[in-house]
Design a protein around this motif. Structure first.
Motif, PDB file in Angstrom:
ATOM      1  N   LYS A 136      73.110  47.585  25.020  1.00 44.35           N
ATOM      2  CA  LYS A 136      73.859  46.801  24.045  1.00 44.35           C
ATOM      3  C   LYS A 136      75.079  46.174  24.698  1.00 44.35           C
ATOM      4  O   LYS A 136      75.615  46.694  25.678  1.00 44.35           O
ATOM      5  CB  LYS A 136      74.338  47.695  22.887  1.00 44.35           C
ATOM      6  CG  LYS A 136      73.233  48.415  22.145  1.00 44.35           C
ATOM      7  CD  LYS A 136      72.566  47.517  21.136  1.00 44.35           C
ATOM      8  CE  LYS A 136      71.602  48.325  20.280  1.00 44.35           C
ATOM      9  NZ  LYS A 136      70.688  47.454  19.529  1.00 44.35           N
TER      10      LYS A 136
ATOM     11  N   ASP B 223      75.510  58.686  23.924  1.00 45.01           N
ATOM     12  CA  ASP B 223      74.246  59.434  24.052  1.00 45.01           C
ATOM     13  C   ASP B 223      73.713  59.849  22.683  1.00 45.01           C
ATOM     14  O   ASP B 223      72.552  59.660  22.351  1.00 45.01           O
ATOM     15  CB  ASP B 223      74.452  60.687  24.911  1.00 45.01           C
ATOM     16  CG  ASP B 223      74.582  60.327  26.387  1.00 45.01           C
ATOM     17  OD1 ASP B 223      74.247  59.173  26.740  1.00 45.01           O
ATOM     18  OD2 ASP B 223      75.033  61.180  27.166  1.00 45.01           O
ATOM     19  N   GLU B 224      74.622  60.421  21.908  1.00 45.35           N
ATOM     20  CA  GLU B 224      74.268  60.949  20.591  1.00 45.35           C
ATOM     21  C   GLU B 224      73.673  59.862  19.701  1.00 45.35           C
ATOM     22  O   GLU B 224      72.716  60.097  18.951  1.00 45.35           O
ATOM     23  CB  GLU B 224      75.559  61.497  19.959  1.00 45.35           C
ATOM     24  CG  GLU B 224      75.441  62.181  18.625  1.00 45.35           C
ATOM     25  CD  GLU B 224      76.843  62.559  18.125  1.00 45.35           C
ATOM     26  OE1 GLU B 224      77.085  62.442  16.935  1.00 45.35           O
ATOM     27  OE2 GLU B 224      77.701  62.947  18.963  1.00 45.35           O
ATOM     28  N   LEU B 225      74.236  58.677  19.782  1.00 47.34           N
ATOM     29  CA  LEU B 225      73.773  57.570  18.935  1.00 47.34           C
ATOM     30  C   LEU B 225      72.634  56.797  19.596  1.00 47.34           C
ATOM     31  O   LEU B 225      72.129  55.825  19.036  1.00 47.34           O
ATOM     32  CB  LEU B 225      74.932  56.619  18.624  1.00 47.34           C
ATOM     33  CG  LEU B 225      76.076  57.234  17.825  1.00 47.34           C
ATOM     34  CD1 LEU B 225      77.262  56.276  17.748  1.00 47.34           C
ATOM     35  CD2 LEU B 225      75.612  57.594  16.424  1.00 47.34           C
ATOM     36  N   ASN B 226      72.275  57.256  20.816  1.00 48.12           N
ATOM     37  CA  ASN B 226      71.176  56.629  21.540  1.00 48.12           C
ATOM     38  C   ASN B 226      71.371  55.118  21.691  1.00 48.12           C
ATOM     39  O   ASN B 226      70.477  54.328  21.397  1.00 48.12           O
ATOM     40  CB  ASN B 226      69.856  56.933  20.823  1.00 48.12           C
ATOM     41  CG  ASN B 226      68.684  56.726  21.730  1.00 48.12           C
ATOM     42  OD1 ASN B 226      68.836  56.717  22.956  1.00 48.12           O
ATOM     43  ND2 ASN B 226      67.504  56.539  21.152  1.00 48.12           N
ATOM     44  N   ILE B 227      72.581  54.759  22.115  1.00 46.84           N
ATOM     45  CA  ILE B 227      72.897  53.343  22.305  1.00 46.84           C
ATOM     46  C   ILE B 227      72.462  52.921  23.708  1.00 46.84           C
ATOM     47  O   ILE B 227      72.979  53.427  24.695  1.00 46.84           O
ATOM     48  CB  ILE B 227      74.410  53.091  22.154  1.00 46.84           C
ATOM     49  CG1 ILE B 227      74.898  53.592  20.796  1.00 46.84           C
ATOM     50  CG2 ILE B 227      74.725  51.613  22.311  1.00 46.84           C
ATOM     51  CD1 ILE B 227      76.405  53.568  20.634  1.00 46.84           C
ATOM     52  N   VAL B 228      71.488  52.046  23.767  1.00 46.07           N
ATOM     53  CA  VAL B 228      71.055  51.551  25.087  1.00 46.07           C
ATOM     54  C   VAL B 228      70.988  50.029  25.086  1.00 46.07           C
ATOM     55  O   VAL B 228      70.636  49.408  24.078  1.00 46.07           O
ATOM     56  CB  VAL B 228      69.673  52.115  25.490  1.00 46.07           C
ATOM     57  CG1 VAL B 228      69.791  53.553  25.942  1.00 46.07           C
ATOM     58  CG2 VAL B 228      68.683  52.001  24.349  1.00 46.07           C
TER      59      VAL B 228
ATOM     60  N   ASN C 257      81.334  59.120  26.144  1.00 49.33           N
ATOM     61  CA  ASN C 257      79.966  59.039  26.648  1.00 49.33           C
ATOM     62  C   ASN C 257      78.992  59.833  25.776  1.00 49.33           C
ATOM     63  O   ASN C 257      77.841  59.429  25.567  1.00 49.33           O
ATOM     64  CB  ASN C 257      79.936  59.538  28.090  1.00 49.33           C
ATOM     65  CG  ASN C 257      78.825  58.907  28.881  1.00 49.33           C
ATOM     66  OD1 ASN C 257      78.651  57.690  28.844  1.00 49.33           O
ATOM     67  ND2 ASN C 257      78.053  59.724  29.574  1.00 49.33           N
ATOM     68  N   SER C 258      79.480  60.939  25.233  1.00 48.32           N
ATOM     69  CA  SER C 258      78.605  61.751  24.375  1.00 48.32           C
ATOM     70  C   SER C 258      78.304  61.019  23.067  1.00 48.32           C
ATOM     71  O   SER C 258      77.228  61.170  22.500  1.00 48.32           O
ATOM     72  CB  SER C 258      79.240  63.116  24.103  1.00 48.32           C
ATOM     73  OG  SER C 258      80.271  63.009  23.156  1.00 48.32           O
ATOM     74  N   TYR C 259      79.242  60.219  22.565  1.00 49.83           N
ATOM     75  CA  TYR C 259      78.962  59.409  21.376  1.00 49.83           C
ATOM     76  C   TYR C 259      77.818  58.442  21.674  1.00 49.83           C
ATOM     77  O   TYR C 259      76.902  58.264  20.865  1.00 49.83           O
ATOM     78  CB  TYR C 259      80.185  58.596  20.935  1.00 49.83           C
ATOM     79  CG  TYR C 259      81.403  59.398  20.539  1.00 49.83           C
ATOM     80  CD1 TYR C 259      81.297  60.688  20.033  1.00 49.83           C
ATOM     81  CD2 TYR C 259      82.678  58.842  20.647  1.00 49.83           C
ATOM     82  CE1 TYR C 259      82.417  61.401  19.670  1.00 49.83           C
ATOM     83  CE2 TYR C 259      83.803  59.554  20.277  1.00 49.83           C
ATOM     84  CZ  TYR C 259      83.675  60.836  19.798  1.00 49.83           C
ATOM     85  OH  TYR C 259      84.796  61.542  19.448  1.00 49.83           O
TER      86      TYR C 259
ATOM     87  N   LYS D 282      80.462  53.412  30.165  1.00 50.05           N
ATOM     88  CA  LYS D 282      79.581  53.824  31.261  1.00 50.05           C
ATOM     89  C   LYS D 282      80.365  53.997  32.562  1.00 50.05           C
ATOM     90  O   LYS D 282      80.177  54.980  33.290  1.00 50.05           O
ATOM     91  CB  LYS D 282      78.497  52.752  31.444  1.00 50.05           C
ATOM     92  CG  LYS D 282      77.289  53.200  32.228  1.00 50.05           C
ATOM     93  CD  LYS D 282      76.306  52.020  32.303  1.00 50.05           C
ATOM     94  CE  LYS D 282      75.277  52.205  33.388  1.00 50.05           C
ATOM     95  NZ  LYS D 282      74.217  53.140  33.039  1.00 50.05           N
TER      96      LYS D 282
ATOM     97  N   ASP E 175      79.104  54.476  13.056  1.00 46.92           N
ATOM     98  CA  ASP E 175      78.267  55.672  12.916  1.00 46.92           C
ATOM     99  C   ASP E 175      78.983  56.984  13.196  1.00 46.92           C
ATOM    100  O   ASP E 175      78.529  58.043  12.772  1.00 46.92           O
ATOM    101  CB  ASP E 175      77.039  55.551  13.836  1.00 46.92           C
ATOM    102  CG  ASP E 175      76.109  54.440  13.366  1.00 46.92           C
ATOM    103  OD1 ASP E 175      76.331  53.920  12.254  1.00 46.92           O
ATOM    104  OD2 ASP E 175      75.181  54.080  14.106  1.00 46.92           O
TER     105      ASP E 175
END
Length: 306
Positions: free
Chosen positions: A201, A194-199, A190-192, A160, A213
């Motif tokens: 964590k 976003d793509e994996l929708n990691i929030v 950062n796109s990884y 981040k 993943d």
DNA sequence: CTCCAGGCCGTCC
DNA sequence: GGACGGCATGGA
């Protein structure tokens, strides 16, 4: 191996095939300092550790409550290296000298983002300068972790934070022509996320999810090609990330050193990187990464092929 | 002063 | 697809 926990100290007893100094100094990581004879401060993820080893006993000071298994995994202490070395020597007895001198190296399981950024920095640079830039980036953008022997240590910025660093910021940190590469890597990282929708964590968990993943289903060649989508990442940097972070122990990074060392030991004349790659794959197989690191450290120490 | 560093990219043929 | 120069910066 025996583990004893006492407040902020973790003591490992009956260690075998492990030396902290060798493991940190062999060129696979850059975020550490030698602070005394047999004593090192090193940063992994968002933890600072100060480790002092005497023979088969290692005492590690920690700076915040954490999971011991994280450190065990980072140092790769749960793997049978006696078996690996024995098998390697069976495949090729020419590794004898390297394993005899540098056989207490363990291949670390490092954080993906920091390893990627560090090896992008590493191109056309010497190890002390790589370490300085990693420390400078951490000091400017990372979190304070603690102090050892009068030096302050900081975490490498998380994904981040990286996403907010501009090309010119990297240039100010003396990264030169690598600045746009580092920027592109941070965009991809950062796109990884976003793509994996990691929030929401924790840092180590984000790292685990990306490894699982994004790269979990890929073989070593597919992972290398995936990494090469990042600007400034070629075969060598990608294979270092494969070996030192993504746990592909069959990755065999070829740099100027390992090329000269292999030529010196096996070929006796100049050969192409492709030829070396093929030769190493046949000779060492799935243990190529271990062989590479023993050879690299040994050869660099001896000044082979200079 | 020169040369090189755990390379890679863009351009040329 | 293979060869080659350029690239920022610092240290020998």
């Amino acid at each position: 191996m025996n583990i004893i926990i006492n407040n902020e100290y973790i003591t490992f007893e009956n260690l075998s095939d492990f030396d902290l100094g060798q493991t940190l100094e062999c060129g696979q990581c850059f975020h550490f300092e030698k602070i005394d004879e047999d004593e090192y401060a090193f940063v992994a993820y968002d933890n600072l550790y100060v480790g002092k080893q005497k023979e088969d006993k290692l005492i590690v000071q920690t700076f915040r409550p954490g999971d011991v298994s994280q450190l065990v995994n980072y140092l790769d202490l749960n793997r049978d290296y006696a078996k690996i070395k024995k098998e390697l020597l069976k495949r090729d007895n020419k590794l004898k000298a390297a394993i005899h001198e540098k056989g207490e190296v363990r291949i670390l399981n490092q954080e993906f983002s920091e390893t990627l950024m560090s090896f992008i920095i590493s191109q056309n640079k010497q190890i002390p300068h790589i370490k300085k830039i990693v420390a400078d980036i951490s000091k400017k953008y990372g979190a304070y972790l603690g102090s050892a022997n009068g030096s302050d240590f900081y975490s490498f910025p998380d994904i981040k934070t990286l996403s907010k660093i501009e090309i010119n910021d990297y240039k100010e940190l003396k990264t030169g022509f690598r600045a746009p590469y580092l920027y592109d890597a941070s965009v991809k990282l950062n796109s990884y996320v976003d793509e994996l929708n990691i929030v929401n964590k924790e840092r180590a968990e984000i790292d685990n999810i990306i490894k699982r993943d994004i790269f979990g289903q890929l073989n070593v060649n597919e992972a290398r090609e995936k990494l090469k989508e990042i600007k400034g990442v070629g075969d060598k940097v990608a294979n270092c990330v494969n070996l030192f972070s993504l746990s592909y122990r069959n990755a065999f990074p070829i740099d100027v050193w390992i090329k000269r060392i292999m030529e010196d030991i096996y070929f006796k004349n100049e050969v192409s990187k492709e030829e070396i790659q093929e030769y190493a794959e046949k000779l060492y197989g799935e243990l190529g990464g271990y062989a590479q690191q023993y050879l690299f450290f040994y050869g660099r120490d001896k000044g082979l092929g200079k």
